[in-house]
Design a protein around this motif. Sequence first.
Motif, PDB file in Angstrom:
ATOM      1  N   GLY A 301       0.792  -1.185  -0.008  1.00  0.00           N
ATOM      2  CA  GLY A 301      -0.016  -0.071   0.079  1.00  0.00           C
ATOM      3  C   GLY A 301       0.937   1.233  -0.036  1.00  0.00           C
ATOM      4  N   GLN A 302       1.829   1.133   0.728  1.00  0.00           N
ATOM      5  CA  GLN A 302       2.903   2.330   0.771  1.00  0.00           C
ATOM      6  C   GLN A 302       3.410   2.671  -0.664  1.00  0.00           C
ATOM      7  N   VAL A 303       3.933   1.798  -1.336  1.00  0.00           N
ATOM      8  CA  VAL A 303       4.616   1.903  -2.806  1.00  0.00           C
ATOM      9  C   VAL A 303       3.408   2.559  -3.535  1.00  0.00           C
ATOM     10  N   LYS A 304       2.119   2.181  -3.423  1.00  0.00           N
ATOM     11  CA  LYS A 304       0.997   2.721  -4.369  1.00  0.00           C
ATOM     12  C   LYS A 304       0.978   4.213  -3.704  1.00  0.00           C
ATOM     13  N   MET A 305       0.949   4.331  -2.514  1.00  0.00           N
ATOM     14  CA  MET A 305       0.791   5.864  -2.132  1.00  0.00           C
ATOM     15  C   MET A 305       1.904   6.670  -2.722  1.00  0.00           C
ATOM     16  N   ALA A 306       3.214   6.105  -2.788  1.00  0.00           N
ATOM     17  CA  ALA A 306       4.568   6.930  -3.167  1.00  0.00           C
ATOM     18  C   ALA A 306       4.250   7.256  -4.773  1.00  0.00           C
ATOM     19  N   THR A 307       3.736   6.207  -5.431  1.00  0.00           N
ATOM     20  CA  THR A 307       3.770   6.125  -6.948  1.00  0.00           C
ATOM     21  C   THR A 307       2.560   6.620  -7.818  1.00  0.00           C
ATOM     22  N   LYS A 308       1.550   6.979  -7.056  1.00  0.00           N
ATOM     23  CA  LYS A 308       0.480   7.500  -7.760  1.00  0.00           C
ATOM     24  C   LYS A 308       0.922   8.507  -8.869  1.00  0.00           C
ATOM     25  N   VAL A 309       0.260   8.294  -9.990  1.00  0.00           N
ATOM     26  CA  VAL A 309       0.974   8.921 -11.270  1.00  0.00           C
ATOM     27  C   VAL A 309       0.723  10.556 -10.899  1.00  0.00           C
ATOM     28  N   ASP A 310      -0.200  10.963 -10.643  1.00  0.00           N
ATOM     29  CA  ASP A 310      -0.607  12.517 -10.593  1.00  0.00           C
ATOM     30  C   ASP A 310      -0.178  13.314  -9.053  1.00  0.00           C
ATOM     31  N   ASN A 311       0.503  12.635  -8.317  1.00  0.00           N
ATOM     32  CA  ASN A 311       0.643  13.026  -6.957  1.00  0.00           C
ATOM     33  C   ASN A 311       1.630  12.205  -6.177  1.00  0.00           C
TER      34      ASN A 311
END
Length: 377
Positions: A301-311
Amino acid sequence: MRIPNFMSRDISRRGFLKAGAAGAALAATDSWSIARASDPQVLNYLSWPGNADPYLIADFEKENNVKVQIKEYVGGDQMLAVINQSPPGSFDMVLADAEYMHLLHEADFIEELDPEDYPIKDFWPEFQKFPLHWFDGKLYGVMTDFGYLGLSYNTKEFTADEVKSYAAMWSDKAKGKVGFFDWYLPSMGSVSLADGNRPPFDLSEEGFEKVKERLFSLKPQASGFYTIADIFSSLTNGRAQLVPGIGEWITLGLRMNGVPVDTIIPEEGGLQWTESLSIVKGTPKKDLARKFIQYTTSPEGQVKMATKVDNKKSIPSVKGWELLNKTLANEAEILRMQLDKPNVMDEYKAGKIAFRQLPSGQSIEDWNDVWSEFKTL
């Protein structure tokens, strides 16, 4: 770093409602529906925009056979207004800026959390007992992501050396080119740092008057006051060439799309914004909300939070950093989250970062009034 004592201030329910009143006229509009709020298969989420992106939540929805229904807000005052205006049971979770958590806690809107339920021990030591999340030794929010606010600038018009101090905003070169995010907290916080205040939001009346004078002296430098969307466009078209109180969460995306911008933490320091998940008091879906926080703070989940395309964001989980470096090494480099090289924790460990907080020596209304007066000069 010293944490101001908010407990001496009027943060009763009456004070909470008054603080939120300023955002009432701006209440967020989206697809959220009160009619679906009681559905046991719907998790109701009050959040900054973008956090119901399928990239972030699709796996959680699939694993738990639920739908995450989001109501969006922009800015803490608006968040307070939405909660105040919504019937009990409207929300199960709230993603709040950490500086607003004491208001949510004092108004009895969020649940106490058991630290053992969440992977906080996987976080950087500096964030395992993040002071804005704990009250009387009890936990009420879990950090999901963070970032630093400094001075963002057009790299074609200014060099890094020219903007190493906030003094650049008062230069002749910057006249009519300083854009402001239209939110008093980060904008005035940056001016307070420029005036030498650490922490920047814990001011005497004399110190507050000095910040007011310093802020008002920037009026000839101002190009405008911008919403988040307008900041993106004003930095892109060059109308704003310096913007205090914003950070890489804006300039990194622009830079990756070819816009000549960057963010620096000036020598006087920067601010840390912090987003935190809490469970709303009285929700019948407490177990599901707990699972969502666990999912968001897991390494995946943290990797997703870090790498969201627009933010893109910084994340507090060391295990999240490890997974990011293992699976998305290029993103780890771009986000300065490489474990064996200089990274985003360096400014924090060097003492250059102050928490973004609500004012402790004056009321929220006092600061908002000064900001409103500045805009009308």
